[in-house]
Design a protein around this motif. Structure first.
Motif, mmCIF file in Angstrom:
data_model
loop_
_atom_site.group_PDB
_atom_site.id
_atom_site.type_symbol
_atom_site.label_atom_id
_atom_site.label_comp_id
_atom_site.label_asym_id
_atom_site.label_seq_id
_atom_site.Cartn_x
_atom_site.Cartn_y
_atom_site.Cartn_z
ATOM 1 N N LEU A 192 0.581 -7.203 -8.026
ATOM 2 C CA LEU A 192 1.034 -7.410 -6.655
ATOM 3 C C LEU A 192 1.308 -8.886 -6.335
ATOM 4 N N THR A 195 2.748 -3.768 -0.771
ATOM 5 C CA THR A 195 2.255 -5.033 -0.204
ATOM 6 C C THR A 195 2.786 -5.124 1.218
ATOM 7 N N THR A 245 -0.166 -9.633 -0.593
ATOM 8 C CA THR A 245 -1.438 -8.930 -0.791
ATOM 9 C C THR A 245 -2.465 -9.350 0.261
ATOM 10 N N CYS A 288 -2.828 0.445 -3.449
ATOM 11 C CA CYS A 288 -1.641 -0.416 -3.284
ATOM 12 C C CYS A 288 -1.116 -0.868 -4.644
ATOM 13 N N GLY A 289 -2.029 -1.175 -5.561
ATOM 14 C CA GLY A 289 -1.591 -1.559 -6.915
ATOM 15 C C GLY A 289 -0.828 -0.422 -7.570
ATOM 16 N N LEU A 308 -6.998 -1.319 -2.095
ATOM 17 C CA LEU A 308 -6.275 -2.290 -2.938
ATOM 18 C C LEU A 308 -5.784 -1.614 -4.219
ATOM 19 N N VAL A 347 -8.248 -7.990 -7.118
ATOM 20 C CA VAL A 347 -6.833 -7.916 -6.730
ATOM 21 C C VAL A 347 -6.040 -7.302 -7.882
#
Ligand code: NAP
Ligand code: ZN
Length: 352
Positions: free
Chosen positions: A151, A315, A156, A309-310, A306, A147
């Motif tokens: 976020l 999110t 998440t 997205c980071g 992921l 992860v």
């Protein structure tokens, strides 16, 4: 085996309620995770109510949940990527043979010997898999995701299904600048589809049946919004879309959407209503159009999503609920009334 706290359905007509479920002890390749948040996918509702009875009948009790974020509590001796205290995530997949042609191409979601996170055979216990509406889970390291540290965790969790299910087809069909992309159905999947299409630089158009969601669609990154029930508005966009992602959970008129595709355009279905939807083939002929489907994504691609997205600070927009409100959440989800994903705060299970 040990007992974990969970919420599940005892039958297709019963409300979800507290129950205890068996989890396996941590084996050499296993990661044990204390679940902090779990998203609520419409697939959870379909399966808790046995709405896919002809294709994937539900075996009860059913503990749904495949959008899991938590903290590692214990790892087996052969685990190399995680240690106790790390953040970790689990999506829809918890097992695969890792040797079949699909697995060799990093598409574990199509492995004929795989297990989904719930409502699948569990090769480790001989029973069924139980999902993330629970305080803990034990998963083979290969299926555990890292992860990004920047976020928000509640937002998440939904990336693990709604995120990858919309990211993967956009990636596969090369969504990017210069393309006009439609996202149909502004729910959990749809709102992530809008964020990804926008982040990838496409001209992003939301098609919704809910006029009240128009402002939100624009805020989430849409350039335009079409109310799909308005035939005039639909007609104005005929033959103009390169790609359409259909994330609708109930049967609807797909022919009206096909007519929006331009020559060689593709519409990919990710929504999973079990009832067949009539398709007028002639709508595909004029324009050499394609209809396709897509299922979540493989583990490598989920990690890529992921990390994307980071990097882009993406999110899900969530309504955080305690586990005890799950039946109300399901009733609202059935009415398309969620902004835009429920995320369960598992701390609420402590008092059960
Ligand atoms: P959701 O949050 O309930 O969103 C579905 C949206 O579809 C609603 O918000 C609504 O959007 C629209 N809709 C609902 N009923 C409709 C109807 N009768 N006619 C037209 N539009 C309607 O559901 P979700 O969690 O995003 O999941 C969507 C579907 O994808 C489900 O069937 C789910 O099982 C499936 N799914 C598939 C995969 C995969 O791997 N392919 C993964 C996860 C989920 P508007 O209000 O904007 O019209
Ligand atoms: Zn899902």
């Amino acid at each position: 085996m040990y007992q974990a706290k969970a919420y599940g359905a005892a039958s297709e007509s019963s409300a979800l309620a507290g129950m205890k479920i068996p989890r396996r002890e941590v084996g050499p390749k296993d990661v044990q995770i204390e679940i902090l948040f779990c998203g609520v996918c419409h697939s959870d509702l379909h399966q808790a109510r046995n709405e896919w009875k002809n294709t994937m009948p539900t075996v009860y009790p059913c503990v749904p949940g495949h959008e899991i974020v938590g903290r590692v509590t214990k790892v087996g001796g052969e685990v190399t990527k995680f240690q106790a205290g790390d953040l970790a995530a689990v999506g829809c997949l918890v097992d695969a043979d890792l040797s079949c042609p699909a697995c060799q191409k990093d598409m574990e979601q199509f492995c004929p010997n795989g297990s989904f996170t719930y409502n699948s055979p569990d090769p480790h216990t001989g029973a069924r898999t139980y999902g993330g509406y629970s305080d803990s889970i034990v998963v083979t390291e290969h299926f555990v995701l890292r992860v990004p540290s920047n976020l928000d965790l509640a937002g998440t969790a939904p990336l693990l299904c709604a995120g990858i299910t919309t990211y993967s087809p956009m990636h596969h069909w090369n969504v990017g600048p210069g393309m006009k992309v439609g996202v149909v159905g502004l729910g959990g999947l749809g709102h992530m589809g809008v964020k990804f299409a926008h982040a990838l630089g496409a001209h992003t158009v939301v098609l919704t049946t809910s006029p009240s969601k128009k402002e939100d669609a624009l805020r989430l990154g849409a350039d335009e919004v079409i109310i799909s029930k308005d035939a005039n508005e639909m007609q104005k966009h005929a033959f103009s879309f390169d790609f359409i992602l259909d994330a609708v959970s109930a049967p609807h008129d797909i022919n009206a959407l096909v007519q929006l595709l331009k020559i060689d355009g593709t519409m990919t279905l990710v929504g999973a209503p079990e009832e067949p939807m009539p398709l007028a083939g002639i709508g595909l002929l004029f324009g050499r159009k394609s209809i396709a489907g897509s299922l979540i994504g493989g583990i490598k691609e989920t990690q890529e999503m992921l990390d994307f997205c980071g990097k882009h600070n993406i999110t899900s927009d969530v309504e955080v609920i305690p586990m005890q409100k799950i039946n109300e959440a399901y009733a609202r989800l059935a009415k398309s009334d969620v902004k835009y994903r429920f995320s369960i705060d598992m701390a609420s299970l402590q008092n059960e």
